[in-house]
Scaffold this motif. Structure first.
Motif, PDB file in Angstrom:
ATOM      1  N   GLU A 118      77.159 132.731  92.719  1.00 10.47           N
ATOM      2  CA  GLU A 118      77.465 131.301  92.754  1.00 10.47           C
ATOM      3  C   GLU A 118      76.632 130.534  91.733  1.00 10.47           C
ATOM      4  O   GLU A 118      77.120 129.593  91.088  1.00 10.47           O
ATOM      5  N   ILE A 119      75.358 130.929  91.568  1.00  8.90           N
ATOM      6  CA  ILE A 119      74.530 130.309  90.526  1.00  8.90           C
ATOM      7  C   ILE A 119      75.157 130.547  89.154  1.00  8.90           C
ATOM      8  O   ILE A 119      75.218 129.641  88.307  1.00  8.90           O
ATOM      9  N   ALA A 120      75.645 131.775  88.933  1.00 10.14           N
ATOM     10  CA  ALA A 120      76.289 132.084  87.654  1.00 10.14           C
ATOM     11  C   ALA A 120      77.558 131.269  87.471  1.00 10.14           C
ATOM     12  O   ALA A 120      77.861 130.792  86.360  1.00 10.14           O
TER      13      ALA A 120
ATOM     14  N   ARG B  25      67.835 128.749  80.165  1.00 11.14           N
ATOM     15  CA  ARG B  25      68.916 128.870  79.193  1.00 11.14           C
ATOM     16  C   ARG B  25      70.150 129.524  79.780  1.00 11.14           C
ATOM     17  O   ARG B  25      71.265 129.319  79.286  1.00 11.14           O
ATOM     18  N   ASN B  26      70.008 130.335  80.841  1.00  7.90           N
ATOM     19  CA  ASN B  26      71.164 130.988  81.460  1.00  7.90           C
ATOM     20  C   ASN B  26      70.840 131.336  82.908  1.00  7.90           C
ATOM     21  O   ASN B  26      69.671 131.260  83.339  1.00  7.90           O
ATOM     22  N   PRO B  27      71.855 131.719  83.693  1.00  7.77           N
ATOM     23  CA  PRO B  27      71.610 131.970  85.126  1.00  7.77           C
ATOM     24  C   PRO B  27      70.685 133.158  85.390  1.00  7.77           C
ATOM     25  O   PRO B  27      69.917 133.128  86.356  1.00  7.77           O
ATOM     26  N   THR B  28      70.774 134.208  84.569  1.00 10.57           N
ATOM     27  CA  THR B  28      69.902 135.355  84.829  1.00 10.57           C
ATOM     28  C   THR B  28      68.429 134.999  84.643  1.00 10.57           C
ATOM     29  O   THR B  28      67.570 135.496  85.362  1.00 10.57           O
TER      30      THR B  28
ATOM     31  N   ALA C 119      68.376 140.632  87.613  1.00  4.87           N
ATOM     32  CA  ALA C 119      69.166 139.432  87.892  1.00  4.87           C
ATOM     33  C   ALA C 119      70.618 139.629  87.488  1.00  4.87           C
ATOM     34  O   ALA C 119      71.544 139.232  88.216  1.00  4.87           O
ATOM     35  N   ALA C 120      70.842 140.234  86.319  1.00  2.00           N
ATOM     36  CA  ALA C 120      72.207 140.482  85.864  1.00  2.00           C
ATOM     37  C   ALA C 120      72.936 141.411  86.826  1.00  2.00           C
ATOM     38  O   ALA C 120      74.143 141.245  87.082  1.00  2.00           O
ATOM     39  N   ARG C 121      72.196 142.400  87.372  1.00  3.72           N
ATOM     40  CA  ARG C 121      72.814 143.315  88.338  1.00  3.72           C
ATOM     41  C   ARG C 121      73.210 142.565  89.600  1.00  3.72           C
ATOM     42  O   ARG C 121      74.286 142.796  90.165  1.00  3.72           O
ATOM     43  N   LEU C 122      72.358 141.658  90.066  1.00  3.70           N
ATOM     44  CA  LEU C 122      72.685 140.859  91.247  1.00  3.70           C
ATOM     45  C   LEU C 122      73.946 140.032  91.020  1.00  3.70           C
ATOM     46  O   LEU C 122      74.821 139.952  91.887  1.00  3.70           O
ATOM     47  N   VAL C 123      74.040 139.411  89.847  1.00  2.00           N
ATOM     48  CA  VAL C 123      75.218 138.606  89.530  1.00  2.00           C
ATOM     49  C   VAL C 123      76.467 139.477  89.532  1.00  2.00           C
ATOM     50  O   VAL C 123      77.511 139.095  90.092  1.00  2.00           O
ATOM     51  N   LYS C 124      76.379 140.629  88.920  1.00  2.00           N
ATOM     52  CA  LYS C 124      77.543 141.522  88.821  1.00  2.00           C
ATOM     53  C   LYS C 124      78.014 141.950  90.211  1.00  2.00           C
ATOM     54  O   LYS C 124      79.214 141.968  90.493  1.00  2.00           O
TER      55      LYS C 124
END
Length: 435
Positions: free
Chosen positions: A42-44, A63-66, A80-85
């Motif tokens: 949701e943050i992304a 600068r970005n969500p991660t 963080a990128a893994r959590l978003v994915k």
């Protein structure tokens, strides 16, 4: 903030309470990770690029969500990128019509909601499914997703990685040869002398690495047995320092090279060390699918299997559709090793912990001395030394369902480990993709 369980209270827990408490906390971690993944997605979504300076991440100074998630969690941007994915894979989707649709990976979403798999396991499964989705097709992907989330609970990430490698070969068999070609181009071995020592670093394909791995493991296992026997018999020399496993592996490599330079030597403990290439008869005839090498996770192409089967001291095992052995390739001493080879087809190494074939022996399920157990295939099981002692000393039982290499091995824990004595799957079936 102080710990919920003070140290002096943790130390007073019984074994059963300690294990139960650890399981509860692990489940809580999985539940929290599922929520965190949804928050991350949701943050992304609220930080998507088209929102410009109004994006959530930028309004918070990132600068970005991660970067926002990593700074808050204290983890890396990769975490963080893994959590978003994962969050994007398990969150309900918003259609262009405004309607809500199920998650892109509903079985992963359900497993995370039930807290049966970790966020890392979910990420690995999602990454695999997305990677082969186009070539495998929607129907195969859905079946694979359901199968993998059912298989993942109880597996470590290392063990799950082995399952995923095999699953990718099932879902994309044509890609096995392609990936082989890529790996073949990445083979390398570097040697240099530094501070009076030689340093070696290299990467080998399964085809070239399997013989080296099997030979070194056989020699290390023989040295460990000799060391153990000497300690038990009181003949060990106290002035000789004990070698670590990595040191014994270095010794084994040196002895192999010495043997190659003077091939009249016959003192290497390699009897029974065999590279086994396994392939289904249909795949062999039609040049489809893939083959596997005992003790090696990565599958190989049919062409590579044929090439390896033609080499010396490489045994090919051809299986029919029911998993029965149609033919063993021939090599010296095959008759004296056929039972071990047949059982390794079923167990894949240590049937309990998954240790590779070079570290196991065949043991009697019904004990030879106590139960007058026969020395036949129906009464044999492959176990490493550690698991063999665990079975004998701690009250575990073994059950075999079925016959042949498709039979399933089950380990029944003693009541003090699990009062319900729930059977635990072992053998090759535990770590192979259950296609």
């Amino acid at each position: 903030m102080r710990a919920i369980w003070p140290d002096d209270e943790v130390e007073t827990l019984t074994d059963a309470d300690l294990v139960a408490a650890n399981e509860r906390y692990c489940r809580m971690q999985r539940m929290l990770a599922a929520d965190q993944a949804r928050f991350a997605a949701e943050i992304a979504r609220r930080s998507r690029p088209e929102l410009g300076p109004e994006s959530l991440a930028k309004t918070q100074g990132f600068r970005n969500p991660t970067a926002l998630i990593a700074a808050t969690s204290g983890g890396s941007t990769g975490d963080a990128a893994r959590l978003v994915k994962v969050g994007e894979a398990i969150a309900p989707r918003q259609l262009l019509s405004g309607e809500r649709a199920p998650a892109r990976h509903p079985h992963v979403a359900e497993a995370m909601a039930r807290a049966t798999i970790t966020e890392r396991a979910a990420a690995a499964i999602v990454a695999l499914l997305d990677r082969v989705a186009f070539r495998a097709g929607l129907e195969a992907i859905e079946v694979a997703e359901k199968t993998l989330v059912e298989q993942a609970p109880g597996l470590s990430m290392d063990q799950l990685a082995r399952v995923l490698v095999r699953a990718e070969a099932w879902l994309d068999p044509d890609g096995v040869a392609i990936r082989e070609d890529e790996k073949r181009g990445a083979e390398q071995l570097t040697m240099r002398e530094v501070d009076g020592m030689f340093e070696f670093a290299g990467r080998l394909t399964p085809e070239h690495g399997a013989p080296l791995k099997v030979a070194i493991e056989a020699m290390v296992s023989a040295e460990m047995r000799a060391t153990r026997d000497a300690a038990r018999d009181g003949t060990a020399d106290p002035d000789v320092p004990r070698r670590s496993v990595v040191q014994m592996q270095a010794d084994a490599l040196v002895r192999l090279c010495e043997h190659a330079l003077g091939c009249d030597r016959t003192d290497l403990p390699l009897q029974g060390a065999t590279v086994v290439v396994r392939i289904d008869h249909e795949n062999l005839v039609n040049d489809t699918g893939f083959a596997t090498i005992d003790g090696i996770t990565a599958p190989i192409s049919v062409a590579t299997a044929r090439r390896m089967a033609a080499a010396g001291e490489i045994i090919s095992c051809v299986l029919d559709g029911n998993g029965q052995i149609l033919d063993w390739g021939r090599t010296r001493r095959l008759f004296s090793r056929n039972q071990r080879l047949a059982l390794l087809e079923r167990d894949g190494g240590c049937a309990m912990c998954g240790a590779p074939p070079g570290q196991v022996k065949v043991h009697h399920i019904r004990w030879w001395a106590r139960d007058a157990g026969p020395t036949d295939l129906a009464n044999g099981i492959c176990l490493c030394e550690s698991c063999h002692h665990r079975i004998h000393d701690n009250g575990w039982e073994i059950r075999i369902d079925g016959i042949g290499v498709r039979a399933k091995v089950w380990f029944l824990p003693p009541p003090h480990v699990d009062p319900a004595r729930t059977p635990r799957l072992g053998g090759r079936a535990r770590y192979d993709y259950a296609a």
